[in-house]
Write an enzyme that holds these catalytic residues in place. Sequence first.
Site, PDB file in Angstrom:
ATOM      1  N   GLY A   1      44.277   8.135  23.608  1.00 14.35           N
ATOM      2  CA  GLY A   1      43.527   7.597  24.744  1.00 14.35           C
ATOM      3  C   GLY A   1      43.451   8.518  25.949  1.00 14.35           C
TER       4      GLY A   1
ATOM      5  N   ASN B   1      41.178  10.788  26.546  1.00 13.46           N
ATOM      6  CA  ASN B   1      39.778  10.792  27.008  1.00 13.46           C
ATOM      7  C   ASN B   1      39.429   9.481  27.700  1.00 13.46           C
ATOM      8  OD1 ASN B   1      38.040  13.276  26.241  1.00 13.46           O
ATOM      9  ND2 ASN B   1      39.330  12.939  24.427  1.00 13.46           N
TER      10      ASN B   1
ATOM     11  N   LYS C   1      37.121   5.515  13.102  1.00 15.93           N
ATOM     12  CA  LYS C   1      36.466   4.696  12.083  1.00 15.93           C
ATOM     13  C   LYS C   1      34.963   4.954  12.134  1.00 15.93           C
ATOM     14  CE  LYS C   1      39.754   2.435  10.255  1.00 15.93           C
ATOM     15  NZ  LYS C   1      39.973   2.431   8.813  1.00 15.93           N
TER      16      LYS C   1
ATOM     17  N   HIS D   1      33.433  15.038  19.720  1.00 17.91           N
ATOM     18  CA  HIS D   1      33.982  15.598  18.482  1.00 17.91           C
ATOM     19  C   HIS D   1      34.608  16.963  18.772  1.00 17.91           C
ATOM     20  CE1 HIS D   1      34.426  16.069  14.180  1.00 17.91           C
ATOM     21  NE2 HIS D   1      33.993  17.314  14.324  1.00 17.91           N
TER      22      HIS D   1
HETATM   23  C1  GAR Z   1      39.782  13.927  20.738  1.00 18.17           C
HETATM   24  O1  GAR Z   1      40.162  15.274  20.714  1.00 18.17           O
HETATM   25  C2  GAR Z   1      38.459  13.732  20.031  1.00 18.17           C
HETATM   26  O2  GAR Z   1      37.632  14.856  20.076  1.00 18.17           O
HETATM   27  C3  GAR Z   1      38.901  13.469  18.618  1.00 18.17           C
HETATM   28  O3  GAR Z   1      40.056  12.699  18.732  1.00 18.17           O
HETATM   29  C4  GAR Z   1      40.747  13.084  19.922  1.00 18.17           C
HETATM   30  C5  GAR Z   1      41.176  11.836  20.636  1.00 18.17           C
HETATM   31  O4  GAR Z   1      42.065  12.122  21.665  1.00 18.17           O
HETATM   32  N1  GAR Z   1      37.873  12.763  17.922  1.00 18.17           N
HETATM   33  C6  GAR Z   1      37.614  12.944  16.628  1.00 18.17           C
HETATM   34  O5  GAR Z   1      38.244  13.706  15.915  1.00 18.17           O
HETATM   35  C7  GAR Z   1      36.475  12.106  16.097  1.00 18.17           C
HETATM   36  N2  GAR Z   1      36.044  12.579  14.847  1.00 18.17           N
HETATM   37  P1  GAR Z   1      42.415  11.022  22.754  1.00 18.17           P
HETATM   38  O6  GAR Z   1      42.744   9.738  22.009  1.00 18.17           O
HETATM   39  O7  GAR Z   1      43.602  11.578  23.481  1.00 18.17           O
HETATM   40  O8  GAR Z   1      41.218  10.868  23.639  1.00 18.17           O
END
Ligand code: GAR
Length: 187
Positions: free
Chosen positions: A14, A16, A89, A107
């Site tokens: 979380g 982001n 998901k 991504h």
């Molecule tokens: C982020 O780095 C995002 O780019 C990636 O998951 C992470 C979540 O971090 N998303 C993916 O890989 C989607 N395919 P967070 O939970 O600390 O925001």
Amino acid sequence: MVKKKTCIFISGQGSNLKNLILHSRENNFPIKISLVICNKKNANGIIYAKKYKIPYVIINTKKLNYEAKVLKTLKKYKISFICLAGYMKILSNNLIKNYRGRIINIHPSLLPKFKGLNTFSRMLKNKEIKAGCTVHYVNEKLDGGNTIHKKLFFIKNKDNEKILRKKTQKLEYRAFPEAIIKIFRNI
Ligand code: GAR
């Protein structure tokens, strides 16, 4: 300015989500985070929803009626925009149809390269020169919608997966809010 009522979907840390919450508290940021949807009851990211008093709903995607529950919850909170922030998901076609052009995802690669999972190990194996992140619209194809915004950096010899993840996330914290501003600037 009327801020768009937005739902952030998360599955994990979380970071982001936290970053978007902080940006959304500024007067001229185009979205208000009205809801957090999470598919894991123990996800760390929920602490930010609690801390900033944002309603959150845990929706177990293994339950048969989960999609109906997602749509019902989005309607209840009058959500008009969705950000996927580490949501691991795949969304159903029906949800995408209902929110066509109004769902974005971040991504951790320079799309169209390295769609899907394990982006950093594949980049290293491939001896890539550049890494980065992409914010894009969500359509029915995995990591396949139009790009809104990208940020990159050059990979150094000593960079391992952990370092790549850290450098990428640092860029994500700028790319995601910038992409949102870009989307709503001309509306
Ligand atoms: C982020 O780095 C995002 O780019 C990636 O998951 C992470 C979540 O971090 N998303 C993916 O890989 C989607 N395919 P967070 O939970 O600390 O925001």
